[in-house]
Structure formats: structure tokens, C-alpha cells
Motif scaffolding. Structure first.
Motif, PDB file in Angstrom:
ATOM      1  N   VAL A   1       0.862  -1.190   0.000  1.00 56.47           N
ATOM      2  CA  VAL A   1       0.000   0.000   0.000  1.00 56.47           C
ATOM      3  C   VAL A   1       0.894   1.234   0.000  1.00 56.47           C
ATOM      4  CG1 VAL A   1      -1.682   1.370   1.296  1.00 56.47           C
ATOM      5  CG2 VAL A   1      -1.882  -1.128   1.244  1.00 56.47           C
ATOM      6  N   ARG A   2       0.616   2.159  -0.907  1.00 56.50           N
ATOM      7  CA  ARG A   2       1.299   3.451  -0.903  1.00 56.50           C
ATOM      8  C   ARG A   2       0.289   4.522  -1.280  1.00 56.50           C
ATOM      9  NH1 ARG A   2       5.055   2.121  -3.729  1.00 56.50           N
ATOM     10  NH2 ARG A   2       4.699   2.953  -5.829  1.00 56.50           N
ATOM     11  N   ILE A   3       0.380   5.658  -0.592  1.00 65.18           N
ATOM     12  CA  ILE A   3      -0.457   6.824  -0.894  1.00 65.18           C
ATOM     13  C   ILE A   3       0.475   8.011  -1.048  1.00 65.18           C
ATOM     14  CG2 ILE A   3      -2.305   8.336  -0.099  1.00 65.18           C
ATOM     15  CD1 ILE A   3      -3.336   5.981   1.603  1.00 65.18           C
ATOM     16  N   GLU A   4       0.377   8.689  -2.189  1.00 63.62           N
ATOM     17  CA  GLU A   4       1.338   9.759  -2.491  1.00 63.62           C
ATOM     18  C   GLU A   4       0.648  10.993  -3.047  1.00 63.62           C
ATOM     19  OE1 GLU A   4       5.252  10.487  -5.367  1.00 63.62           O
ATOM     20  OE2 GLU A   4       3.945   8.752  -5.677  1.00 63.62           O
ATOM     21  N   ASP A   5       0.995  12.132  -2.474  1.00 65.22           N
ATOM     22  CA  ASP A   5       0.602  13.429  -3.006  1.00 65.22           C
ATOM     23  C   ASP A   5       1.849  14.284  -3.192  1.00 65.22           C
ATOM     24  OD1 ASP A   5      -2.146  12.880  -2.783  1.00 65.22           O
ATOM     25  OD2 ASP A   5      -2.181  13.564  -0.698  1.00 65.22           O
ATOM     26  N   ILE A   6       1.801  15.182  -4.164  1.00 66.71           N
ATOM     27  CA  ILE A   6       2.805  16.229  -4.268  1.00 66.71           C
ATOM     28  C   ILE A   6       2.316  17.420  -3.460  1.00 66.71           C
ATOM     29  CG2 ILE A   6       4.049  17.784  -5.812  1.00 66.71           C
ATOM     30  CD1 ILE A   6       4.818  14.780  -5.970  1.00 66.71           C
ATOM     31  N   VAL A   7       3.226  17.977  -2.673  1.00 60.59           N
ATOM     32  CA  VAL A   7       2.904  19.048  -1.731  1.00 60.59           C
ATOM     33  C   VAL A   7       3.855  20.210  -1.966  1.00 60.59           C
ATOM     34  CG1 VAL A   7       2.967  19.656   0.734  1.00 60.59           C
ATOM     35  CG2 VAL A   7       1.996  17.471   0.010  1.00 60.59           C
ATOM     36  N   THR A   8       3.363  21.432  -1.788  1.00 62.55           N
ATOM     37  CA  THR A   8       4.248  22.581  -1.759  1.00 62.55           C
ATOM     38  C   THR A   8       4.135  23.261  -0.413  1.00 62.55           C
ATOM     39  OG1 THR A   8       4.942  24.601  -2.912  1.00 62.55           O
ATOM     40  CG2 THR A   8       2.567  24.229  -2.717  1.00 62.55           C
ATOM     41  N   VAL A   9       5.212  23.863   0.033  1.00 61.50           N
ATOM     42  CA  VAL A   9       5.236  24.593   1.298  1.00 61.50           C
ATOM     43  C   VAL A   9       4.682  25.990   1.047  1.00 61.50           C
ATOM     44  CG1 VAL A   9       6.659  25.378   3.224  1.00 61.50           C
ATOM     45  CG2 VAL A   9       7.288  23.289   1.980  1.00 61.50           C
ATOM     46  N   THR A  10       3.750  26.416   1.903  1.00 63.30           N
ATOM     47  CA  THR A  10       3.181  27.755   1.818  1.00 63.30           C
ATOM     48  C   THR A  10       3.698  28.600   2.982  1.00 63.30           C
ATOM     49  OG1 THR A  10       1.229  27.182   3.131  1.00 63.30           O
ATOM     50  CG2 THR A  10       1.116  26.782   0.751  1.00 63.30           C
ATOM     51  N   ALA A  11       3.192  29.810   3.092  1.00 60.68           N
ATOM     52  CA  ALA A  11       3.669  30.709   4.153  1.00 60.68           C
ATOM     53  C   ALA A  11       3.345  30.182   5.537  1.00 60.68           C
ATOM     54  CB  ALA A  11       3.058  32.099   3.960  1.00 60.68           C
ATOM     55  N   ASP A  12       2.275  29.385   5.645  1.00 58.74           N
ATOM     56  CA  ASP A  12       1.861  28.937   6.981  1.00 58.74           C
ATOM     57  C   ASP A  12       1.582  27.442   7.075  1.00 58.74           C
ATOM     58  OD1 ASP A  12      -0.385  28.880   5.420  1.00 58.74           O
ATOM     59  OD2 ASP A  12      -1.593  30.193   6.692  1.00 58.74           O
ATOM     60  N   GLY A  13       1.986  26.677   6.064  1.00 63.57           N
ATOM     61  CA  GLY A  13       1.750  25.237   6.124  1.00 63.57           C
ATOM     62  C   GLY A  13       2.107  24.558   4.830  1.00 63.57           C
ATOM     63  N   GLY A  14       1.196  23.727   4.342  1.00 68.47           N
ATOM     64  CA  GLY A  14       1.435  23.024   3.091  1.00 68.47           C
ATOM     65  C   GLY A  14       0.167  22.996   2.254  1.00 68.47           C
ATOM     66  N   LYS A  15       0.340  22.785   0.972  1.00 66.87           N
ATOM     67  CA  LYS A  15      -0.781  22.686   0.035  1.00 66.87           C
ATOM     68  C   LYS A  15      -0.552  21.485  -0.850  1.00 66.87           C
ATOM     69  CE  LYS A  15      -2.981  25.107  -3.836  1.00 66.87           C
ATOM     70  NZ  LYS A  15      -2.937  26.332  -4.678  1.00 66.87           N
ATOM     71  N   ARG A  16      -1.587  20.656  -1.009  1.00 69.80           N
ATOM     72  CA  ARG A  16      -1.497  19.488  -1.866  1.00 69.80           C
ATOM     73  C   ARG A  16      -1.795  19.858  -3.311  1.00 69.80           C
ATOM     74  NH1 ARG A  16      -4.156  16.300   2.768  1.00 69.80           N
ATOM     75  NH2 ARG A  16      -2.809  14.475   3.103  1.00 69.80           N
ATOM     76  N   PHE A  17      -1.069  19.229  -4.227  1.00 71.45           N
ATOM     77  CA  PHE A  17      -1.390  19.330  -5.645  1.00 71.45           C
ATOM     78  C   PHE A  17      -2.198  18.119  -6.121  1.00 71.45           C
ATOM     79  CE2 PHE A  17       2.574  22.111  -6.390  1.00 71.45           C
ATOM     80  CZ  PHE A  17       1.826  23.272  -6.204  1.00 71.45           C
ATOM     81  N   ASN A  18      -2.360  17.124  -5.243  1.00 69.85           N
ATOM     82  CA  ASN A  18      -3.188  15.956  -5.556  1.00 69.85           C
ATOM     83  C   ASN A  18      -4.301  15.866  -4.529  1.00 69.85           C
ATOM     84  OD1 ASN A  18      -0.105  14.760  -6.268  1.00 69.85           O
ATOM     85  ND2 ASN A  18      -1.683  14.596  -7.841  1.00 69.85           N
ATOM     86  N   ASN A  19      -5.529  15.709  -5.004  1.00 68.05           N
ATOM     87  CA  ASN A  19      -6.676  15.784  -4.105  1.00 68.05           C
ATOM     88  C   ASN A  19      -7.727  14.711  -4.376  1.00 68.05           C
ATOM     89  OD1 ASN A  19      -6.193  18.407  -2.496  1.00 68.05           O
ATOM     90  ND2 ASN A  19      -5.771  19.008  -4.607  1.00 68.05           N
ATOM     91  N   THR A  20      -7.305  13.586  -4.960  1.00 67.31           N
ATOM     92  CA  THR A  20      -8.245  12.482  -5.151  1.00 67.31           C
ATOM     93  C   THR A  20      -8.450  11.735  -3.844  1.00 67.31           C
ATOM     94  OG1 THR A  20      -6.408  11.104  -5.889  1.00 67.31           O
ATOM     95  CG2 THR A  20      -7.718  12.178  -7.590  1.00 67.31           C
ATOM     96  N   ASP A  21      -9.445  10.876  -3.818  1.00 64.56           N
ATOM     97  CA  ASP A  21      -9.819  10.118  -2.625  1.00 64.56           C
ATOM     98  C   ASP A  21      -8.613   9.334  -2.096  1.00 64.56           C
ATOM     99  OD1 ASP A  21     -11.056   8.693  -0.648  1.00 64.56           O
ATOM    100  OD2 ASP A  21     -12.584   7.793  -1.947  1.00 64.56           O
ATOM    101  N   ARG A  22      -8.292   9.514  -0.820  1.00 60.83           N
ATOM    102  CA  ARG A  22      -7.192   8.756  -0.209  1.00 60.83           C
ATOM    103  C   ARG A  22      -7.722   7.531   0.537  1.00 60.83           C
ATOM    104  NH1 ARG A  22      -6.643  13.952   0.622  1.00 60.83           N
ATOM    105  NH2 ARG A  22      -5.206  14.941  -0.856  1.00 60.83           N
ATOM    106  N   GLY A  23      -9.032   7.346   0.516  1.00 64.83           N
ATOM    107  CA  GLY A  23      -9.594   6.140   1.093  1.00 64.83           C
ATOM    108  C   GLY A  23      -9.341   4.951   0.171  1.00 64.83           C
ATOM    109  N   LEU A  24      -9.712   3.781   0.639  1.00 66.38           N
ATOM    110  CA  LEU A  24      -9.506   2.567  -0.155  1.00 66.38           C
ATOM    111  C   LEU A  24     -10.628   2.455  -1.184  1.00 66.38           C
ATOM    112  CD1 LEU A  24      -7.959   0.055  -0.812  1.00 66.38           C
ATOM    113  CD2 LEU A  24      -9.105  -1.121   1.079  1.00 66.38           C
ATOM    114  N   VAL A  25     -10.282   2.723  -2.436  1.00 60.70           N
ATOM    115  CA  VAL A  25     -11.259   2.677  -3.514  1.00 60.70           C
ATOM    116  C   VAL A  25     -11.399   1.230  -4.006  1.00 60.70           C
ATOM    117  CG1 VAL A  25     -11.775   3.455  -5.866  1.00 60.70           C
ATOM    118  CG2 VAL A  25     -10.756   5.036  -4.211  1.00 60.70           C
ATOM    119  N   ILE A  26     -12.634   0.785  -4.141  1.00 66.70           N
ATOM    120  CA  ILE A  26     -12.918  -0.566  -4.631  1.00 66.70           C
ATOM    121  C   ILE A  26     -13.164  -0.486  -6.134  1.00 66.70           C
ATOM    122  CG2 ILE A  26     -14.348  -2.615  -4.361  1.00 66.70           C
ATOM    123  CD1 ILE A  26     -12.783  -1.777  -1.837  1.00 66.70           C
ATOM    124  N   VAL A  27     -12.488  -1.319  -6.894  1.00 66.29           N
ATOM    125  CA  VAL A  27     -12.663  -1.360  -8.343  1.00 66.29           C
ATOM    126  C   VAL A  27     -13.099  -2.765  -8.753  1.00 66.29           C
ATOM    127  CG1 VAL A  27     -10.976   0.475  -8.754  1.00 66.29           C
ATOM    128  CG2 VAL A  27     -10.216  -1.928  -8.747  1.00 66.29           C
TER     129      VAL A  27
END
Length: 374
Positions: free
Chosen positions: A347-373
Motif C-alpha cells: 500500500v502506498r499513498i502519495e501526493d505532491i505538496v508545496t510549502v506555503t507561508a503557513d503550512g502546506g498545500k497538496r497538488f493531488n486531491n483524489t480520494d485517499r480512502g480505499l477505492v474498490i474497483v
């Protein structure tokens, strides 16, 4: 994804070269030598049509204006791409000794950072000619050269991330069971291009026990009902990288599969919440690793938590133990903890993140739950 990127300007490139020269000086170096690759493209906007054995060399230092040495036959392309207002261009002709020509631009006793993409034959040629000079890897001495992105670069990164998200949204609608990993990988590559990527760099599809290998290449294994499948894919869009991972399950997962996925999701979320200016890169790794270790799977998390990304998929900074460098606004990197159970699943979950002035911001925002296919 609807972004129309603002072209980088001559002043952008001049500013980057000035900053690189000053950073080299601050590191006690006399300059920087750059051959074709991501550093040259970032600094000048120039990328030779074909990277060959012919020497192309950008020379940067605080004691002179930037100088670019190119093969004579490539000079028109270089002048068109860079422009004389950005660098002074000179050339060498087939039959000349290019290192002797390059030596006229260099100090034989100086110390230089050399781009990591430099061919060994070129570095050795310069070393033979300049036996009193010292040469160092750019990654070793100037690892933050391209790490902090400006607004234009961040917009491109955000668009690439959104495009990768759209790919995931489509791939989970397709059938997995009964198909080969290579079939799903081909779908990922096609979708990346359809959603705007000009280059596909990787499409990892690790089903069942293959998911326990973090860098598994999609193979001929047929995906079965009950498999966990690690999807890790990305490439370049507007010249900047995407890279995202999600793990799906074909049909109903076992209780262990759910447990492991929940742990990885919690670790990924905790690491993201740790992002803020001034935090050491290694602390982001420690945060993710702590969650997984406390859950009893510490030995099954076998790689660093993240890597920088920009014009290349892997570049500094790295979210790994021992990296004490603090994060600063504009840095972009992955957060991708994983758990890998040999012979069973990963299992791996990966987002690209950038550092902002007060925290972080994700560039990936799809469901991080376990998707059933299917």
C-alpha cells in the motif's frame, strides 16, 4: 488543467543565472559548469534537440557574464532559444578540441560545481586540461538550485497535479480483474497524454504480491479479484512533473488490507500536517514513520517518505532521516509513505505538496480512502 502557462522571460533566466552564481560563491566556489539537462533548461531555456557527445557548456561565475559554448552546427538553435541578451554564445567546430576551447573560458585553478547530467567523458576532458581546478557535484554543493519554485512554476505544478488526479478519476472506472498489469499501465499512459502531459515518465501497476515491490514494473501478471493494486504514475506537463500514488482493491478487501491502508493513510495525513516553513525535511519523514512504527509495521516501510520534484521527478530536497535542511515556501516534494508485505500486497499513498507561508498545500486531491474497483 486549463492553464495557459506564462512563458519564462529573458529576465527570468538572467535572474536564475545570477542567483546560481551567487549561491556558488556563497558555497566557496568560483562558478558553475552546466551541460545539457534540466539545469541548463532551467537556467537558460535551452535544450539541444539531441544531446550528443558534442560538448555544450554554460559557464557561470560572479566575475563575468554568463557564457555558453556550443557546437558550431547547433549555434543557430542556441541563439534562437537563448538570445544574446541572456548569454554570450561562442562555438567550436568539429575537428577542434572542445575542451581546449572551453578552457579559454575557465580559470585553471578555480573550483566549480558541475551539473549532475554532465557526461563522464566531458568532465574527464576538462579535468585533463585543467588539472589545477576542482570539480564538485551540483547536488552535493548546490542541492537547492531548483528546489524553490516561483509562482509560474507552481502554477505548472498545480496543473500537472490536477491532470494526474483526472487520470485517477478515470482509471478507477475501468475494469481491473482479468486484465494484465501492462494493460492498466497502457491506460494510465494514454490518459496522462489525454489530460495534457507531453511526456509520460512512469506507470507503476503493482498487483497482489507485486505491490510489495515499491518500484515494480508493470508486467504480464493477470490482476485477480481480491488483489490490492498500487498505482503510481506521472510525467511532465508544461515542463513540470506530476507524481501520485493510490492503492485500490479489486473487490472486497480483507481486514488486514483495510488495516494497512488505514495506517498508511493516517501516516500520510500526519506527515502532510507536519509541513510548515522551517521544519526540517527529516521531521516529515519521522512523522510518517512514527505512525507506521507505532502500528507495528515499521520494518515494512522500506523507503524515504518523499522526494523533491520539479523539472525532474526526483530532485532535492528529500524527506529522509539525516536531511536537516529546513523547508521553505515554494519547495515542492512528495509525501508517500507505504507498507509492503512480501508475498502478499503493498500500500502506498502519495501526493505532491508545496510549502506555503503557513503550512502546506497538496497538488493531488483524489480520494485517499480505499477505492474498490472491479
Amino acid at each position: 488543467m486549463a492553464l495557459t502557462p506564462i512563458p519564462f522571460t529573458a529576465e527570468d533566466f538572467r535572474a536564475r543565472m545570477r542567483r546560481a552564481a551567487l549561491d556558488a560563491s556563497a558555497e566557496g566556489l568560483d562558478g558553475m559548469l552546466v551541460t545539457p539537462g534540466p539545469d541548463l533548461l532551467w537556467l537558460t531555456g535551452y535544450q539541444p534537440t539531441a544531446i550528443t557527445e558534442r560538448l555544450t557548456l554554460l559557464v557561470l561565475g560572479t566575475d563575468a557574464d554568463p557564457r555558453l559554448l556550443v557546437p558550431e552546427l547547433e549555434r543557430p538553435d542556441a541563439e534562437s532559444a537563448v538570445g544574446s541578451e541572456v548569454v554570450t554564445i561562442s562555438d567550436w567546430r568539429d575537428g577542434d578540441d572542445p575542451y581546449e576551447v572551453a578552457g579559454r573560458l575557465l580559470d585553471p585553478t578555480a573550483s566549480y560545481a558541475v551539473s549532475d547530467s554532465t557526461w563522464a567523458m566531458h568532465l574527464l576532458g576538462l579535468q585533463r586540461l585543467l588539472d589545477g581546478a576542482q570539480f564538485y557535484s551540483v547536488t552535493e554543493r548546490l542541492p537547492m538550485l531548483r528546489a524553490v519554485k516561483d509562482e509560474n512554476e507552481l502554477a505548472r505544478m498545480a496543473a500537472a497535479g490536477a491532470a494526474a488526479d483526472a487520470v485517477f478519476g478515470e482509471i478507477v472506472k475501468t475494469r481491473f480483474s482479468g486484465r494484465k498489469e501492462t494493460d492498466v499501465a497502457a491506460d494510465l499512459a494514454r490518459l496522462l497524454r489525454e489530460f495534457g502531459h507531453e511526456q509520460v515518465d512512469f506507470t507503476v501497476v503493482g498487483s497482489g504480491p507485486n505491490g510489495a515491490n515499491p518500484h515494480h514494473e508493470a508486467g504480464d501478471r493477470t490482476i485477480l479479484t481480491g488483489d490490492m493494486v498500487v498505482l503510481d504514475f506521472g510525467g511532465l506537463m508544461y515542463g513540470y512533473g506530476s507524481d501520485t500514488s493510490r492503492t485500490v482493491c479489486v473487490g472486497e478487501p480483507t481486514s488486514q488490507m483495510r488495516e494497512v491502508h488505514d495506517i498508511v493513510r493516517a501516516a500520510q495525513q500526519a506527515a502532510f500536517e507536519a509541513v510548515r516553513p522551517g521544519v526540517e525535511c527529516q521531521e516529515i519523514d519521522r512523522t510518517a514513520r512514527r505512525v507506521i512504527t507505532e502500528a507495528g509495521y515499521g520494518e515494512r516501510f522500506i523507503h524515504r517518505t518523499g522526494h523533491g520534484i520539479g523539472m525532474t521527478t526526483h530532485e532535492p530536497p528529500y524527506m529522509v532521516a539525516g536531511e536537516e535542511r529546513p523547508t521553505v515556501p515554494g519547495m515542492c516534494f512528495s509525501i508517500e509513505p507505504g507498507i509492503y508485505i512480501p508475498g502478499s500486497f503493498g500500500v502506498r499513498i502519495e501526493d505532491i505538496v508545496t510549502v506555503t507561508a503557513d503550512g502546506g498545500k497538496r497538488f493531488n486531491n483524489t480520494d485517499r480512502g480505499l477505492v474498490i474497483v472491479e
